[in-house]
Design an enzyme around this catalytic site. Structure first.
Site, mmCIF file in Angstrom:
data_model
loop_
_atom_site.group_PDB
_atom_site.id
_atom_site.type_symbol
_atom_site.label_atom_id
_atom_site.label_comp_id
_atom_site.label_asym_id
_atom_site.label_seq_id
_atom_site.Cartn_x
_atom_site.Cartn_y
_atom_site.Cartn_z
ATOM 1 C CE LYS A 1 -12.385 0.989 0.985
ATOM 2 N NZ LYS A 1 -11.858 1.980 1.904
ATOM 3 C CG HIS B 1 8.370 -29.375 -0.327
ATOM 4 N ND1 HIS B 1 8.958 -30.588 -0.598
ATOM 5 C CD2 HIS B 1 9.079 -28.845 0.708
ATOM 6 C CE1 HIS B 1 9.964 -30.792 0.242
ATOM 7 N NE2 HIS B 1 10.059 -29.756 1.044
ATOM 8 C CD GLU C 1 -3.326 -0.311 2.014
ATOM 9 O OE1 GLU C 1 -4.412 -0.861 1.879
ATOM 10 O OE2 GLU C 1 -3.055 0.362 3.021
#
Ligand code: PA5
Length: 449
Positions: free
Chosen positions: A426, A312, A291
């Site tokens: 948003k 792995h 951010e």
């Protein structure tokens, strides 16, 4: 060694000492700007001197609220997302037993800490509420803006459930709100309901707020010593004031190296741990750097892996995939507990060569072997070493990463303290949900469906 250490030997095959030292003056100026507020984002520098400015009264108020929750509740749900959640979870996971929460209630020293409001998963919320049905639970509801949808939905559900279970009066004793001093729906809700509240300072952004009540209250409820945590952070605060020369300023060195590697095309930084308890520390770090730096079409992509688990799965890519990555390894020198590999008479698994060794000796050789292999495979490698996992060193690491992030953002030439990009989803979500006030956006988005 009494502090966390930064080991940069394994970057010298990729960057010369001269290249790093050439950036010393610039990095020192960036650090200075964090202290004098002379660059972009200066409204959000409250975290810089935060550890040393926490008073005895502040600690007491948090500890008292924690004691109250610990007395009333066997389970506390921390409601929050992003910076209002990740710091607390990072520290709690790092410093509590991996299986504590599975212990019988009467054997547990500390309440179980659970999390909500960090997703909008209906199954998750349903399963959480079912689990809480026969628990004595409380809620810490955290939102700086006080209007974030994910925690607001979770809080509405949990508040309703708690009030129905124990009554409004008892519920009030078990709910704490942490939010802005005056703005936002959560502030007015908390005032109306009469909840105990804590303020998130205006000048501390969400992702830098772990050492405010946002992180400290849940951490104290979990039974962790917040004074030692803040004490550790304060040590690095003092060790990185602008008067400290670049050669000793570890966050500044880290910031310079990652920016110089970025200039050479190393676009992805992978934070590596060899300790399962550090998974959420990496999640916190990803938010802090993602951010802060991912803007203006710039910024290292912060990724994380848990080794040896992910050797792995992601190990192949890291060893031989596109050479656009570098690694920062968090290494814990001494584990807190001891497990030795036993002798086996028949040795059917062929492991007797490890007999008598501690499990951590194997882990350390995996770490060393992997670091060497990755460097040989073209992946520059930094290492941050913690003497052990405790409050002090986690506190040091938190401030180390925060300081480095501020310096690094300024070196990159962006404002590390805003997050304009977070609004885009948003806006679309509210338009699609037809929230009042979004009529225009609703019409526009429907043409794209
Ligand atoms: O770092 C940030 O500012 C964000 O990640 C916020 O912490 C996150 O969006 C939650 O915001 P709020 O605390 O306002 O609910």
């Amino acid at each position: 060694m009494d502090n966390i250490q930064l080991n940069i030997k394994q970057v010298f095959g990729f960057l010369s000492e001269e290249i790093i030292l050439n950036q010393a003056a610039l990095a020192t100026a960036c650090n200075q700007a964090l202290h004098d507020g002379s660059r972009e984002g200066s409204d959000f520098l409250g975290w810089v001197n935060l550890p040393s400015s926490i008073t005895e009264d502040d600690f007491r108020e948090i500890e008292d609220a924690a004691t109250l929750l610990r007395t009333h509740c066997d389970t506390v749900v921390v409601v929050g997302i992003g910076g209002s959640y990740l710091g607390a979870r990072a520290v709690i996971d790092a410093l509590t037993g991996s299986f504590d929460w599975l212990q019988e209630r009467d054997k547990r020293k500390n309440p179980v800490i659970l999390y909500a409001g960090n997703n909008i998963g209906e199954d998750y919320l349903n399963e959480l509420m079912s689990w809480l049905e026969d628990r004595e639970f409380g809620i810490i509801n955290i939102s700086k803006s006080g209007t974030t949808t994910e925690p607001a939905i979770a809080f509405r559900l949990l508040k309703d459930m708690l009030e129905n279970k124990v009554g409004k009066e008892e519920a009030r004793q078990r709910i704490v709100a942490i939010t802005d001093a005056s703005k936002g729906a959560l502030r007015s809700l908390a005032t109306t309901e009469g909840y105990k509240t804590f303020v998130i300072p205006d000048n501390v952004g969400g992702r830098y707020s772990v050492l405010t009540p946002v992180g400290l209250l849940p951490i104290a409820v979990a039974g962790i010593n917040i004074r030692k945590l803040v004490g550790g952070a304060m040590e690095i605060e003092k060790a990185t004031v602008p008067a400290v020369s670049f050669d000793y300023n570890l966050p500044a060195i880290y910031a310079v190296i990652r920016n110089e590697l970025y200039k050479q095309g190393k676009k992805i930084e992978i934070l590596v741990n060899y300790h399962p308890k550090l998974h959420f520390l990496a999640e916190w770090w990803k938010q802090l750097y993602g951010e802060s730096e991912g803007k203006d079409n710039l910024g290292i992509f912060p990724a994380a892996v848990d080794f040896t688990t992910d050797l792995h799965s992601m190990g192949q890519w890291i060893q031989e995939g596109e050479r656009t990555i570098f690694e920062t390894v968090i290494s814990v020198k001494e584990p807190n507990k001891k497990v030795q590999i036993p002798h086996d008479e028949r040795n059917l698994d062929g492991l007797n060569f490890l007999e008598g060794k501690r499990v951590d000796e194997v882990n350390k050789m995996a770490e060393l072997g992997t670091r060497i292999a990755h460097v040989d495979g073209g992946v520059p490698n930094l290492q941050i070493e913690l003497p052990e996992l405790n409050e002090k060193y986690i506190g040091q690491l938190i401030y180390f990463f925060e300081k480095a992030c501020g310096i690094s953002g300024y070196l990159l030439g962006i404002n590390p303290f805003n997050q304009p990009g977070v609004e885009a989803y948003k806006k679309n979500m509210f338009a699609l949900l037809e929230k009042p006030g979004y009529e225009e956006a609703t019409r526009a988005i429907k043409t794209k469906l």
